[in-house]
Design a protein around this motif. Sequence first.
Motif, PDB file in Angstrom:
ATOM      1  N   THR A 163      12.904  -3.566   6.637  1.00 40.87           N
ATOM      2  CA  THR A 163      11.961  -2.538   6.189  1.00 40.87           C
ATOM      3  C   THR A 163      10.666  -2.622   6.990  1.00 40.87           C
ATOM      4  OG1 THR A 163      12.900  -2.508   3.970  1.00 40.87           O
ATOM      5  CG2 THR A 163      10.650  -1.687   4.192  1.00 40.87           C
ATOM      6  N   ASP A 194       9.140   0.649  11.152  1.00 38.74           N
ATOM      7  CA  ASP A 194       7.939   1.410  11.487  1.00 38.74           C
ATOM      8  C   ASP A 194       7.683   1.316  12.989  1.00 38.74           C
ATOM      9  OD1 ASP A 194       4.865   1.471  11.983  1.00 38.74           O
ATOM     10  OD2 ASP A 194       5.162   2.466  10.050  1.00 38.74           O
ATOM     11  N   VAL A 195       7.529   2.461  13.634  1.00 35.71           N
ATOM     12  CA  VAL A 195       7.351   2.511  15.086  1.00 35.71           C
ATOM     13  C   VAL A 195       6.112   1.741  15.528  1.00 35.71           C
ATOM     14  CG1 VAL A 195       6.933   4.080  17.023  1.00 35.71           C
ATOM     15  CG2 VAL A 195       8.610   4.679  15.281  1.00 35.71           C
ATOM     16  N   THR A 196       5.018   1.855  14.782  1.00 36.31           N
ATOM     17  CA  THR A 196       3.795   1.145  15.162  1.00 36.31           C
ATOM     18  C   THR A 196       4.021  -0.362  15.152  1.00 36.31           C
ATOM     19  OG1 THR A 196       2.394   2.932  14.356  1.00 36.31           O
ATOM     20  CG2 THR A 196       1.359   0.771  14.595  1.00 36.31           C
ATOM     21  N   ARG A 197       4.734  -0.855  14.169  1.00 36.70           N
ATOM     22  CA  ARG A 197       4.984  -2.306  14.096  1.00 36.70           C
ATOM     23  C   ARG A 197       5.878  -2.768  15.241  1.00 36.70           C
ATOM     24  NH1 ARG A 197       6.011  -1.544   7.989  1.00 36.70           N
ATOM     25  NH2 ARG A 197       3.882  -1.162   7.323  1.00 36.70           N
ATOM     26  N   ARG A 216      -3.296   3.619  18.175  1.00 39.33           N
ATOM     27  CA  ARG A 216      -3.610   3.833  16.765  1.00 39.33           C
ATOM     28  C   ARG A 216      -5.029   3.349  16.528  1.00 39.33           C
ATOM     29  NH1 ARG A 216       0.556   6.106  17.435  1.00 39.33           N
ATOM     30  NH2 ARG A 216       2.440   6.006  16.171  1.00 39.33           N
ATOM     31  N   HIS A 275      -1.289  -2.803   9.345  1.00 43.00           N
ATOM     32  CA  HIS A 275       0.059  -3.204   9.780  1.00 43.00           C
ATOM     33  C   HIS A 275       0.127  -4.712   9.982  1.00 43.00           C
ATOM     34  CE1 HIS A 275       1.973   0.686  10.232  1.00 43.00           C
ATOM     35  NE2 HIS A 275       0.925   1.135  10.901  1.00 43.00           N
ATOM     36  N   LYS A 277       0.354  -6.695   6.741  1.00 43.64           N
ATOM     37  CA  LYS A 277       1.707  -6.674   6.176  1.00 43.64           C
ATOM     38  C   LYS A 277       2.628  -7.601   6.956  1.00 43.64           C
ATOM     39  CE  LYS A 277       1.273  -2.038   4.330  1.00 43.64           C
ATOM     40  NZ  LYS A 277       1.648  -0.624   4.435  1.00 43.64           N
TER      41      LYS A 277
END
Length: 121
Positions: A25, A29-32, A56, A64, A67
């Motif tokens: 999960t 995310d593309v940024t991660r 970003r 990000h 997390k």
Amino acid sequence: MYASKDSYVSRFDEELISAAGEVFTMLADVTRIKIILALSARDELSVGALAEIVERRPPAVSQHLAKMRMLKMVVRRQEGTSVYYQLADEHALALVREALNQAEHTLVEAGQTPTHHTSKN
């Protein structure tokens, strides 16, 4: 049916499998994914540098990273008012690389061979 000798599969450790789901999960995310790739190219980077690389805003990148720290994918070092991040270990990068390899299969034309099968990495 596929028979695995993998002890994780044979014992179905529910806590471990649930944690693995959280990892996937997190990597959905593309940024991660971009953050992991950026950190793999450097020893460590500041939030500002990462924000610039992944295109970003710094507050979003900070969220990000927070997390990702909770799942122990990255670690941080503070120097004065600056905070620097690096990958905690090689595992997140290995997962991202495998995901990119799998993704390449979806992008190649039928009958073509993905470049990761032909290149010597």
